[in-house]
Design a protein around this motif. Structure first.
Motif, short mmCIF file in Angstrom:
data_model
loop_
_atom_site.label_atom_id
_atom_site.label_comp_id
_atom_site.label_asym_id
_atom_site.label_seq_id
_atom_site.Cartn_x
_atom_site.Cartn_y
_atom_site.Cartn_z
N ARG A 248 3.27 -1.92 10.91
CA ARG A 248 3.42 -1.73 12.13
C ARG A 248 2.26 -1.58 13.14
O ARG A 248 2.34 -2.07 14.38
CB ARG A 248 4.44 -0.57 12.54
CG ARG A 248 4.90 -0.53 13.91
CD ARG A 248 6.08 0.43 14.00
NE ARG A 248 7.34 -0.17 13.59
CZ ARG A 248 8.01 0.15 12.51
NH1 ARG A 248 7.29 1.25 11.59
NH2 ARG A 248 9.06 -0.23 11.83
N HIS A 249 1.18 -0.90 12.74
CA HIS A 249 0.13 -0.39 13.43
C HIS A 249 -1.03 -1.03 12.43
O HIS A 249 -1.17 -0.97 11.50
CB HIS A 249 -0.22 0.78 13.74
CG HIS A 249 1.11 1.52 14.54
ND1 HIS A 249 1.50 1.08 15.87
CD2 HIS A 249 2.18 2.16 14.05
CE1 HIS A 249 2.86 1.85 16.24
NE2 HIS A 249 3.06 2.36 15.10
N PRO A 250 -2.34 -1.21 12.93
CA PRO A 250 -3.57 -1.49 12.44
C PRO A 250 -3.82 -0.22 11.63
O PRO A 250 -3.63 0.83 11.93
CB PRO A 250 -4.49 -1.63 13.20
CG PRO A 250 -4.03 -2.20 14.48
CD PRO A 250 -2.53 -1.40 14.55
N VAL A 251 -3.88 -0.53 10.20
CA VAL A 251 -4.46 0.72 9.35
C VAL A 251 -5.55 0.20 8.54
O VAL A 251 -6.36 -0.73 8.74
CB VAL A 251 -3.23 0.95 8.08
CG1 VAL A 251 -1.88 1.03 8.68
CG2 VAL A 251 -3.13 -0.59 7.29
N ALA A 252 -6.38 1.47 8.01
CA ALA A 252 -7.39 1.44 7.18
C ALA A 252 -6.96 1.14 5.92
O ALA A 252 -6.03 1.59 5.39
CB ALA A 252 -8.29 2.47 7.54
N PHE A 253 -7.71 0.30 5.10
CA PHE A 253 -7.36 -0.05 3.60
C PHE A 253 -8.46 0.60 2.87
O PHE A 253 -9.81 0.51 2.85
CB PHE A 253 -7.60 -1.47 3.57
CG PHE A 253 -6.62 -2.33 4.17
CD1 PHE A 253 -5.16 -2.38 3.95
CD2 PHE A 253 -7.02 -3.28 5.27
CE1 PHE A 253 -4.43 -2.88 4.88
CE2 PHE A 253 -6.07 -3.57 6.20
CZ PHE A 253 -4.71 -3.66 5.92
N GLY A 254 -7.78 1.47 1.82
CA GLY A 254 -8.86 1.82 0.67
C GLY A 254 -9.00 0.61 -0.38
O GLY A 254 -8.92 -0.44 -0.32
N GLU A 255 -9.92 1.01 -1.47
CA GLU A 255 -10.12 0.21 -2.49
C GLU A 255 -8.73 -0.38 -3.12
O GLU A 255 -7.83 0.29 -3.33
CB GLU A 255 -10.82 0.98 -3.66
CG GLU A 255 -11.48 0.07 -4.66
CD GLU A 255 -12.17 1.01 -5.96
OE1 GLU A 255 -13.33 1.08 -5.63
OE2 GLU A 255 -11.44 1.44 -6.65
N HIS A 256 -8.80 -1.72 -3.26
CA HIS A 256 -7.71 -2.49 -3.92
C HIS A 256 -8.24 -3.11 -5.33
O HIS A 256 -9.33 -3.49 -5.35
CB HIS A 256 -7.26 -3.41 -3.19
CG HIS A 256 -6.30 -3.09 -2.01
ND1 HIS A 256 -6.58 -2.21 -1.19
CD2 HIS A 256 -4.96 -3.31 -1.94
CE1 HIS A 256 -5.60 -1.87 -0.25
NE2 HIS A 256 -4.59 -2.29 -0.72
N ARG A 257 -7.19 -2.87 -6.27
CA ARG A 257 -7.56 -3.65 -7.56
C ARG A 257 -6.55 -4.93 -7.80
O ARG A 257 -5.46 -4.51 -7.67
CB ARG A 257 -7.27 -2.38 -8.82
CG ARG A 257 -7.56 -2.92 -10.09
CD ARG A 257 -7.23 -1.66 -11.01
NE ARG A 257 -7.50 -1.97 -12.41
CZ ARG A 257 -8.52 -1.55 -13.01
NH1 ARG A 257 -9.42 -1.02 -12.36
NH2 ARG A 257 -8.84 -1.65 -14.22
N ILE A 258 -7.24 -5.85 -8.04
CA ILE A 258 -6.61 -7.25 -8.14
C ILE A 258 -6.81 -7.79 -9.68
O ILE A 258 -7.75 -8.03 -9.92
CB ILE A 258 -6.96 -8.11 -7.01
CG1 ILE A 258 -7.10 -7.56 -5.61
CG2 ILE A 258 -6.66 -9.52 -6.99
CD1 ILE A 258 -8.63 -7.60 -4.91
N MET A 259 -5.49 -7.94 -10.02
CA MET A 259 -5.36 -8.76 -11.52
C MET A 259 -4.53 -9.96 -11.39
O MET A 259 -3.43 -9.86 -11.62
CB MET A 259 -5.00 -7.80 -12.50
CG MET A 259 -5.72 -6.92 -13.21
SD MET A 259 -5.58 -6.21 -14.84
CE MET A 259 -4.10 -5.06 -14.44
N VAL A 260 -5.06 -11.11 -11.00
CA VAL A 260 -4.40 -12.28 -10.78
C VAL A 260 -4.91 -13.48 -11.43
O VAL A 260 -4.56 -14.53 -11.60
CB VAL A 260 -4.04 -12.73 -9.33
CG1 VAL A 260 -3.26 -11.60 -8.82
CG2 VAL A 260 -5.49 -13.00 -8.64
#
Length: 306
Positions: free
Chosen positions: A15-27
């Motif tokens: 709904r509002h701009p947020v800050a993103f922490g570390e993301h782990r991607i397994m694709v």
């Protein structure tokens, strides 16, 4: 030997701009003798400040993304070109000593298989054990592959598949009691059941597709889950209880792990006003083109785009 084009898009909205922490991607599909990544791109928006790749303890390819921008939307768009060479069921060759159940893994294999034999869920009333034993013949010697195939088919036949977008997995006892669940619920039930019989089993996360127009696979449109069981002579063999099939025909492995929580396709954190999170959507599309012959000797690096 089909060639596949795979699109996997995951979108988080706020709904509002947020800050993103570390993301782990397994694709990214696992490289193996039966599947080969020919081309790949991963587009992340907003553009991360850094992306690094690693292999986890199971050899899965993992991308770690960090961010320095706030946004109302976070999108992971993975595009893969893949050569798939699935093994046929008749190619499952089991060592003589393991063709009939019960048997014991060899002393060379056992140290490396022990953690995959250990049970992960409490079963104080031995409900899973009792259900698993129904597939063991009364005569004392049961065909190993036949028993595992029967269990796979029984889950497909006796349980009701229900898609569920929410995170989390039912416990195996819940799935057994409710007689319904998702692919990941079915996978965890079968893993616990075969472990109750002494088999080494692992959870697999990946994709499912219909190899031909005459074959329908349940679980498409999102990621899929199934089981690998270690059989001496053939190694890790796929069993998909959602579709009642043995072997990896129509199955693309991405992550293999001892427990489901080690094979989450995308995970990460965000920070912002409470209630900012609105929705997460996942779209997976796979097209099959068996007639195009690709140049498998060319390897393409993975670009990261905004």
């Amino acid at each position: 030997m089909p060639f596949l084009t795979l699109s996997h898009i995951t979108t988080y909205t706020y709904r509002h701009p947020v800050a993103f922490g570390e993301h782990r991607i397994m694709v990214r599909p696992r490289e193996s003798h039966d599947q080969n990544v020919l081309d790949e791109t991963l587009t992340i928006s907003p553009q991360p400040s850094d992306v690094r790749w690693l292999q986890d303890v199971f050899g899965n390819s993992v991308a770690i993304a960090t961010f320095d921008k706030r946004a109302k939307e976070l999108v992971f768009d993975s595009r893969i070109r893949l050569q798939h060479n699935p093994a046929e069921l008749q190619h499952v060759d089991i060592e003589d000593y393991a063709r009939f159940y019960p048997f014991t893994y060899s002393s060379e294999d056992m140290p490396d298989l022990l953690r995959s034999i250990e049970r992960q869920h409490h079963d104080p009333q031995r409900q899973i054990d009792t259900w698993a034993r129904r597939f063991v013949g009364a005569a004392g010697r049961t065909d190993t592959l036949g028993m595992l195939s029967d269990m796979t088919a029984a889950i497909k036949r006796e349980f009701t598949y229900v898609a569920r977008a929410e995170k989390g997995t039912q416990s195996p006892i819940e799935t057994l009691t409710r007689r319904k669940g998702t692919c990941r619920d079915y996978a965890m039930l079968m893993i616990e059941a075969v472990r109750a019989l002494g088999f080494a089993a692992r959870f697999v996360s990946g994709y499912v597709y219909s190899p031909t127009s005459r074959e329908h696979r349940t679980g498409g449109g999102s990621t899929h889950a199934w089981v690998r069981v270690y059989l001496p002579g053939s190694g890790w063999v796929e069993f998909d209880p959602t579709n009642g099939i043995v072997g990896n025909r129509g199955l693309i492995r991405v992550a293999v792990a001892r427990d489901i929580y080690q094979a989450v396709p995308i995970s990460g954190t965000w920070a912002g006003f409470p209630g900012s999170f609105l929705d997460m959507t996942v779209s997976v599309d796979i097209s099959v083109d068996p007639d195009i012959v690709a140049d498998t000797g060319t390897q393409t690096a993975l670009p990261l785009q905004a």
